[in-house]
Design an enzyme around this catalytic site. Structure first.
Site, mmCIF file in Angstrom:
data_model
loop_
_atom_site.group_PDB
_atom_site.id
_atom_site.type_symbol
_atom_site.label_atom_id
_atom_site.label_comp_id
_atom_site.label_asym_id
_atom_site.label_seq_id
_atom_site.Cartn_x
_atom_site.Cartn_y
_atom_site.Cartn_z
ATOM 1 N N TYR A 85 0.877 -1.179 0.000
ATOM 2 C CA TYR A 85 0.000 0.000 0.000
ATOM 3 C C TYR A 85 0.911 1.225 0.000
ATOM 4 O O TYR A 85 1.397 1.680 1.023
ATOM 5 C CB TYR A 85 -0.914 0.029 1.226
ATOM 6 C CG TYR A 85 -1.941 -1.077 1.299
ATOM 7 C CD1 TYR A 85 -2.237 -1.877 0.189
ATOM 8 C CD2 TYR A 85 -2.639 -1.331 2.468
ATOM 9 C CE1 TYR A 85 -3.179 -2.890 0.259
ATOM 10 C CE2 TYR A 85 -3.589 -2.339 2.542
ATOM 11 C CZ TYR A 85 -3.844 -3.118 1.436
ATOM 12 O OH TYR A 85 -4.778 -4.122 1.519
ATOM 13 N N PHE A 100 -13.313 -5.103 1.134
ATOM 14 C CA PHE A 100 -14.364 -4.433 0.360
ATOM 15 C C PHE A 100 -15.734 -4.476 1.067
ATOM 16 O O PHE A 100 -16.767 -4.661 0.408
ATOM 17 C CB PHE A 100 -14.508 -5.027 -1.047
ATOM 18 C CG PHE A 100 -13.295 -4.916 -1.928
ATOM 19 C CD1 PHE A 100 -12.320 -3.951 -1.705
ATOM 20 C CD2 PHE A 100 -13.113 -5.785 -3.005
ATOM 21 C CE1 PHE A 100 -11.201 -3.843 -2.524
ATOM 22 C CE2 PHE A 100 -12.004 -5.697 -3.837
ATOM 23 C CZ PHE A 100 -11.043 -4.723 -3.602
ATOM 24 N N PRO A 101 -15.796 -4.295 2.389
ATOM 25 C CA PRO A 101 -17.101 -4.365 3.072
ATOM 26 C C PRO A 101 -18.037 -3.249 2.624
ATOM 27 O O PRO A 101 -19.260 -3.400 2.727
ATOM 28 C CB PRO A 101 -16.735 -4.208 4.558
ATOM 29 C CG PRO A 101 -15.452 -3.433 4.545
ATOM 30 C CD PRO A 101 -14.715 -3.926 3.336
ATOM 31 N N LEU A 102 -17.443 -2.142 2.129
ATOM 32 C CA LEU A 102 -18.276 -1.024 1.669
ATOM 33 C C LEU A 102 -18.343 -0.990 0.149
ATOM 34 O O LEU A 102 -18.722 0.018 -0.438
ATOM 35 C CB LEU A 102 -17.712 0.304 2.208
ATOM 36 C CG LEU A 102 -17.761 0.450 3.726
ATOM 37 C CD1 LEU A 102 -16.970 1.674 4.185
ATOM 38 C CD2 LEU A 102 -19.221 0.569 4.176
ATOM 39 N N GLY A 103 -17.949 -2.066 -0.488
ATOM 40 C CA GLY A 103 -18.032 -2.103 -1.946
ATOM 41 C C GLY A 103 -16.771 -1.620 -2.627
ATOM 42 O O GLY A 103 -16.746 -1.509 -3.853
ATOM 43 N N GLY A 119 -13.120 1.101 -2.739
ATOM 44 C CA GLY A 119 -12.908 2.457 -3.227
ATOM 45 C C GLY A 119 -12.618 2.495 -4.713
ATOM 46 O O GLY A 119 -12.424 3.562 -5.294
ATOM 47 N N PHE A 120 -12.583 1.319 -5.364
ATOM 48 C CA PHE A 120 -12.216 1.265 -6.785
ATOM 49 C C PHE A 120 -13.420 1.441 -7.713
ATOM 50 O O PHE A 120 -13.258 1.600 -8.912
ATOM 51 C CB PHE A 120 -11.525 -0.068 -7.120
ATOM 52 C CG PHE A 120 -10.168 -0.219 -6.485
ATOM 53 C CD1 PHE A 120 -9.179 0.735 -6.673
ATOM 54 C CD2 PHE A 120 -9.872 -1.324 -5.706
ATOM 55 C CE1 PHE A 120 -7.923 0.600 -6.094
ATOM 56 C CE2 PHE A 120 -8.618 -1.477 -5.119
ATOM 57 C CZ PHE A 120 -7.643 -0.510 -5.310
ATOM 58 N N LEU A 122 -23.020 0.871 -1.371
ATOM 59 C CA LEU A 122 -23.582 2.112 -0.819
ATOM 60 C C LEU A 122 -24.760 2.611 -1.658
ATOM 61 O O LEU A 122 -25.620 3.341 -1.157
ATOM 62 C CB LEU A 122 -22.500 3.189 -0.705
ATOM 63 C CG LEU A 122 -21.286 2.800 0.155
ATOM 64 C CD1 LEU A 122 -20.312 3.956 0.293
ATOM 65 C CD2 LEU A 122 -21.721 2.314 1.535
HETATM 66 N N1 LIG Z 1 -6.643 -8.998 1.354
HETATM 67 C C1 LIG Z 1 -6.766 -8.237 0.279
HETATM 68 O O1 LIG Z 1 -6.423 -8.629 -0.822
HETATM 69 C C2 LIG Z 1 -7.385 -6.883 0.393
HETATM 70 C C3 LIG Z 1 -7.872 -6.239 -0.765
HETATM 71 C C4 LIG Z 1 -8.439 -5.002 -0.628
HETATM 72 C C5 LIG Z 1 -8.534 -4.402 0.624
HETATM 73 N N2 LIG Z 1 -8.057 -5.048 1.730
HETATM 74 C C6 LIG Z 1 -8.171 -4.447 3.079
HETATM 75 O O2 LIG Z 1 -9.553 -4.240 3.333
HETATM 76 C C7 LIG Z 1 -9.782 -2.896 3.731
HETATM 77 C C8 LIG Z 1 -11.172 -2.479 3.302
HETATM 78 O O3 LIG Z 1 -11.273 -2.485 1.891
HETATM 79 P P1 LIG Z 1 -11.220 -1.148 1.014
HETATM 80 O O4 LIG Z 1 -10.682 -0.011 1.816
HETATM 81 O O5 LIG Z 1 -10.538 -1.499 -0.250
HETATM 82 O O6 LIG Z 1 -12.722 -0.943 0.634
HETATM 83 P P2 LIG Z 1 -14.029 -0.576 1.478
HETATM 84 O O7 LIG Z 1 -13.715 -0.505 2.935
HETATM 85 O O8 LIG Z 1 -15.102 -1.455 0.992
HETATM 86 O O9 LIG Z 1 -14.360 0.861 0.913
HETATM 87 C C9 LIG Z 1 -13.486 1.945 0.967
HETATM 88 C C10 LIG Z 1 -14.172 3.078 0.221
HETATM 89 O O10 LIG Z 1 -15.335 3.479 0.946
HETATM 90 C C11 LIG Z 1 -15.239 4.873 1.248
HETATM 91 N N3 LIG Z 1 -15.814 5.031 2.593
HETATM 92 C C12 LIG Z 1 -15.317 4.588 3.774
HETATM 93 N N4 LIG Z 1 -16.144 4.902 4.789
HETATM 94 C C13 LIG Z 1 -17.196 5.548 4.233
HETATM 95 C C14 LIG Z 1 -18.367 6.118 4.755
HETATM 96 N N5 LIG Z 1 -18.650 6.081 6.066
HETATM 97 N N6 LIG Z 1 -19.239 6.709 3.897
HETATM 98 C C15 LIG Z 1 -18.982 6.746 2.562
HETATM 99 N N7 LIG Z 1 -17.873 6.220 2.011
HETATM 100 C C16 LIG Z 1 -16.998 5.634 2.830
HETATM 101 C C17 LIG Z 1 -13.781 5.206 1.195
HETATM 102 O O11 LIG Z 1 -13.618 6.554 0.810
HETATM 103 P P3 LIG Z 1 -13.074 7.690 1.844
HETATM 104 O O12 LIG Z 1 -11.607 7.502 1.965
HETATM 105 O O13 LIG Z 1 -13.474 8.964 1.187
HETATM 106 O O14 LIG Z 1 -13.803 7.464 3.136
HETATM 107 C C18 LIG Z 1 -13.302 4.292 0.077
HETATM 108 O O15 LIG Z 1 -13.564 4.861 -1.185
HETATM 109 C C19 LIG Z 1 -8.649 -2.123 3.053
HETATM 110 O O16 LIG Z 1 -8.457 -0.847 3.632
HETATM 111 C C20 LIG Z 1 -7.492 -3.076 3.220
HETATM 112 O O17 LIG Z 1 -6.915 -2.928 4.505
HETATM 113 C C21 LIG Z 1 -7.491 -6.282 1.626
#
Ligand SMILES: NC(=O)c1ccc[n+]([C@@H]2O[C@H](COP(=O)([O-])OP(=O)(O)OC[C@H]3O[C@@H](n4cnc5c(N)ncnc54)[C@H](OP(=O)(O)O)[C@@H]3O)[C@@H](O)[C@H]2O)c1
Length: 285
Positions: free
Chosen positions: A58, A212-215, A217-218, A225
């Site tokens: 990252y 990707f619990p929130l779908g 950021g990609f 949402l």
């Molecule tokens: N094992 C793996 O291969 C793998 C792959 C991907 C991710 N991960 C891990 O999983 C974690 C979670 O996944 P992720 O961060 O990719 O995706 P995510 O948690 O599903 O979504 C992140 C997205 O949601 C937005 N967001 C967060 N809180 C929000 C809220 N309260 N209201 C509206 N939008 C919101 C963020 O934007 P803002 O910054 O503007 O809030 C960002 O665009 C990562 O941070 C990483 O540590 C692991």
């Protein structure tokens, strides 16, 4: 609702923090706003976060350096979890780094950057072709990877072994050889393809950490949402769609640990205030 669950030798709150949104656009380079990234990390710990998910790739190194800058010396109860299996090239492309020597080198790199002797757990992130799809088991490689992970654990570099982007077959093979403390697969209310893996972790009392619990950021059109049932429940409950999505994910099984990713203090505060949400009985996303 149960508010904590074991993660290796730690017991952590069920809502933690994922550090992937802290580096710059495309998870590459420095953050758009360095002070804000530091503020997010400090506020997370202030609000009780004791589980942070990170990766050397990252940034690369950016998330780990921010975590160290914001939080070192770390609270004793903070479980730092990283993952290995990929690397970034100079243009930011994600490439796989799956050989046992890569895994070992990347575990050591994480330890150095974070300034710790041991990580609570490290996920072996399987890459098999499509980076976001779970592929079949490459038995020879997987056996060698497990050997490297077991050695890292037995030598004390990692507290426990995790697996990421794995199938039920991967998990069963790994469990036949050793203890697995956590599994991290993509999972949310519109993508439940890892449900069988989640069920197996529940059966074995292993933490399941959906990424990707929130779908994610990609996605420009976020399928979670923007889900109509999520939006309606959020309006009815006076909460945000993100809170409804996280509350639903927590409700799926007691061994689910969340690591929503955000670069915003306001979103972080929202994401950490979901444990008391009671979803309507007819909620059907
Ligand atoms: N094992 C793996 O291969 C793998 C792959 C991907 C991710 N991960 C891990 O999983 C974690 C979670 O996944 P992720 O961060 O990719 O995706 P995510 O948690 O599903 O979504 C992140 C997205 O949601 C937005 N967001 C967060 N809180 C929000 C809220 N309260 N209201 C509206 N939008 C919101 C963020 O934007 P803002 O910054 O503007 O809030 C960002 O665009 C990562 O941070 C990483 O540590 C692991």
């Amino acid at each position: 609702m149960q508010t904590t669950f074991p993660l290796g030798s730690f017991t952590v709150h069920r809502v933690g923090f994922g550090a992937m949104q802290l580096p710059g656009p495309g998870v590459f380079g420095p953050p758009r706003d360095h002070d804000q990234a530091i503020a997010v990390l400090k506020r997370a710990v202030e609000l009780g976060v004791d589980h942070i998910d990170t990766a050397q790739f990252y940034g690369p190194d950016v998330a780990n350096q921010l975590i160290r800058e914001a939080l070192y010396p770390y609270p004793e109860n903070l479980a730092l979890v990283s993952k290995v299996g990929a690397r970034r090239d100079d243009e930011g492309n994600w490439t796989s780094a799956q050989e046992p020597d890569d895994l070992r080198a990347h575990i050591e790199h994480n330890l150095r950057e974070l300034g710790v002797d041991q990580l609570a757990a490290v996920n072996l992130r399987i890459h098999s072709g499509d980076p976001n799809a779970v592929g079949p088991v490459d038995r020879d490689l997987f056996d060698r990877q497990l050997t490297a992970m077991i050695a890292a654990r037995d030598e004390g570099l990692i507290g426990g072994i995790g697996l990421s982007s794995v199938s039920v077959d991967h998990l069963r093979i790994a469990l036949d050889r050793t203890e697995i403390v956590t599994v991290q697969n993509a999972y949310n209310l519109v993508d439940r393809s890892s449900q069988p893996v989640l069920d197996l972790t529940t059966e074995h009392g292993i933490s399941f950490v959906p990424f990707f619990p929130l779908g994610s950021g990609f996605n420009a059109d976020n399928p979670v949402l923007g889900n109509p049932a999520v939006k309606k429940a959020a309006a009815d409950l006076g909460r945000t769609p993100a809170q409804v999505a996280l509350a639903w994910t927590l409700s799926v099984a007691p061994n689910v640990l969340l690591i929503p990713g955000t670069s915003s203090v306001a979103h972080l505060e929202e994401n950490l205030a979901v444990a008391d949400i009671e979803l309507p009985e007819d909620f059907a996303p």
